[in-house]
Scaffold this active site. Structure first.
Site, mmCIF file in Angstrom:
data_model
loop_
_atom_site.group_PDB
_atom_site.id
_atom_site.type_symbol
_atom_site.label_atom_id
_atom_site.label_comp_id
_atom_site.label_asym_id
_atom_site.label_seq_id
_atom_site.Cartn_x
_atom_site.Cartn_y
_atom_site.Cartn_z
ATOM 1 N N SER A 192 0.865 -1.178 0.000
ATOM 2 C CA SER A 192 0.000 0.000 0.000
ATOM 3 C C SER A 192 0.895 1.218 0.000
ATOM 4 O O SER A 192 1.634 1.441 0.974
ATOM 5 C CB SER A 192 -0.873 0.029 1.256
ATOM 6 O OG SER A 192 -2.049 -0.660 1.006
ATOM 7 N N PHE A 248 -0.601 6.689 -2.197
ATOM 8 C CA PHE A 248 -1.735 7.041 -3.052
ATOM 9 C C PHE A 248 -2.427 5.844 -3.679
ATOM 10 O O PHE A 248 -3.346 6.018 -4.470
ATOM 11 C CB PHE A 248 -1.260 7.977 -4.178
ATOM 12 C CG PHE A 248 -0.600 9.216 -3.661
ATOM 13 C CD1 PHE A 248 -1.347 10.218 -3.056
ATOM 14 C CD2 PHE A 248 0.770 9.380 -3.764
ATOM 15 C CE1 PHE A 248 -0.741 11.364 -2.556
ATOM 16 C CE2 PHE A 248 1.383 10.524 -3.275
ATOM 17 C CZ PHE A 248 0.627 11.512 -2.669
ATOM 18 N N SER A 249 -1.972 4.643 -3.348
ATOM 19 C CA SER A 249 -2.565 3.498 -4.050
ATOM 20 C C SER A 249 -2.301 2.204 -3.289
ATOM 21 O O SER A 249 -1.495 2.173 -2.361
ATOM 22 C CB SER A 249 -1.928 3.363 -5.437
ATOM 23 O OG SER A 249 -0.595 2.920 -5.301
ATOM 24 N N VAL A 270 -1.239 -1.759 -4.418
ATOM 25 C CA VAL A 270 -0.816 -2.553 -5.574
ATOM 26 C C VAL A 270 -1.007 -4.034 -5.241
ATOM 27 O O VAL A 270 -0.617 -4.490 -4.165
ATOM 28 C CB VAL A 270 0.657 -2.258 -5.928
ATOM 29 C CG1 VAL A 270 1.101 -3.105 -7.112
ATOM 30 C CG2 VAL A 270 0.854 -0.771 -6.239
ATOM 31 N N LYS A 317 -2.509 -1.656 -9.986
ATOM 32 C CA LYS A 317 -2.344 -0.490 -9.119
ATOM 33 C C LYS A 317 -3.685 0.209 -9.005
ATOM 34 O O LYS A 317 -4.189 0.764 -9.986
ATOM 35 C CB LYS A 317 -1.267 0.447 -9.704
ATOM 36 C CG LYS A 317 -1.028 1.682 -8.867
ATOM 37 C CD LYS A 317 0.190 2.466 -9.336
ATOM 38 C CE LYS A 317 0.364 3.736 -8.529
ATOM 39 N NZ LYS A 317 1.605 4.456 -8.844
ATOM 40 N N ASP A 329 9.971 11.607 -8.925
ATOM 41 C CA ASP A 329 9.924 10.842 -7.673
ATOM 42 C C ASP A 329 10.819 9.609 -7.777
ATOM 43 O O ASP A 329 10.409 8.501 -7.419
ATOM 44 C CB ASP A 329 8.473 10.454 -7.341
ATOM 45 C CG ASP A 329 8.312 9.999 -5.894
ATOM 46 O OD1 ASP A 329 9.187 10.334 -5.062
ATOM 47 O OD2 ASP A 329 7.319 9.312 -5.592
#
Ligand code: ATP
Length: 306
Positions: free
Chosen positions: A10, A13-14, A16, A31, A118
């Site tokens: 986790s 923002f998501s 997977v 995702k 990122d």
């Protein structure tokens, strides 16, 4: 069509998941991004086609979630891989190959005008055959210049991205790339956040003690933070992939990173120069290399028994 098998991670923002693709008869990563967090990741991923970028195979969604179907990278991310490797003696990351591959992915994206914004070990995925795939394009932006101050991950963010002034997104990617390589080599990063406690960023940050020392003398800092502990206790709790490289090579790569990627002066960050220096073995290098065990030609900050 996709059968969820287990959650992988986790993220902020998501979530997977590993899933089975019935039609393609293969594992995939799903995702799942809640709609409120969704940015332009699908649009970016549709454009990107490169062997070292994790491809989006499909996407779907509804009002609540947006789901990206990604190629599954069975060795997970670099961060987890290094954690698992600690103390088990099977870490086998070829740092030079990894650097070449990330560079290739970055050059490609930049040539399309896309900055990743990122880059960090969690976003470097590893495939079973030992290749890397740059992932998580959720912060990516089209365009070389911006003044955004709320992107990326503090420990990997370049100092100029905190100023609120116009900066070069591509050069900021180089800095994050450099810190990611240092993590791969040594299993740790030096800066929590290169800015002041009170939120100010100018002049140079003094909150993060490490960063203040780094600004004063980058090479001396690198020696103290990375090389000295490494040399003094080779069996200690680090490492990244460095078991596969002799110390002279590790120092050589570390020095190339400091000169060409993790450089306070964004104008001096140069990806091609970094690769060129890195590709020379340390014995061919003129700047800071071992010529032999008995004749060490290192600048003072890299003398092993200082
Ligand atoms: N294709 C994939 N194959 C295997 N593992 C994956 C894949 N994609 C993502 N992961 C795992 O899931 C993690 C989170 O993925 P990702 O970084 O894309 O999500 P995020 O929510 O954007 O994360 P962040 O917290 O960085 O914002 C990765 O660090 C990796 O461990």
């Amino acid at each position: 069509m996709y059968v969820i098998i287990e959650p992988i991670q986790s993220g902020t923002f998501s979530t997977v998941y590993r899933a089975w693709d019935r039609r393609g008869q293969r594992y995939v990563a799903l995702k799942v991004i809640p709609a409120e967090y969704y940015r332009d990741e699908i649009e970016t991923m549709r454009v990107l086609r490169h062997r070292n970028i994790c491809p989006m195979l499909d996407f779907y969604g509804d009002e609540t979630n947006c789901i990206l179907v990604l190629e599954y990278c069975s060795l997970g991310d670099l961060c987890d891989f290094i954690e698992l490797s600690r103390g088990r003696g099977y870490s086998a990351i070829d740092v030079r190959q990894m650097a070449r591959q990330i560079r290739s992915a970055l050059c490609y994206a930049h040539s399309l005008g896309i900055a990743h914004r990122d880059i960090k070990p969690e976003n470097i995925l590893l495939t079973a055959d030992g290749n890397v795939k740059l992932a998580d394009w959720g912060h990516a932006v089209q365009g070389q210049w911006s003044s955004d101050t709320d992107v990326g991950t503090d420990a990997y963010r370049s100092p100029e991205t905190f100023f609120g002034k116009r900066y070069d997104n591509f050069k900021a990617d180089y800095w994050s790339f450099g810190l990611t390589l240092l993590y791969a080599l040594f299993g740790k990063t030096p800066f929590n956040c290169p800015r002041n406690c009170d939120g100010t960023v100018d002049p140079y940050p003094n909150c993060c003690e490490n960063f203040a020392s780094f600004v004063q003398d980058p090479h001396q800092f690198m020696y103290q933070f990375y090389i000295k502990p490494f040399v003094e206790s080779p069996d200690a709790s680090f490492t990244g992939g460095s078991d596969t490289l002799p110390i002279s090579e590790i120092i050589h790569i570390c020095s190339a990173v400091v000169e060409n990627l993790v450089n306070i002066d964004a104008r001096k960050r140069n990806l091609d120069e970094f690769i060129r220096v890195m590709e020379r073995s340390s014995s061919q290098s003129t700047g800071c290399a071992f010529q032999s065990e008995s004749s060490i030609r290192l600048p003072p900050f890299l003398r092993l028994k200082s």
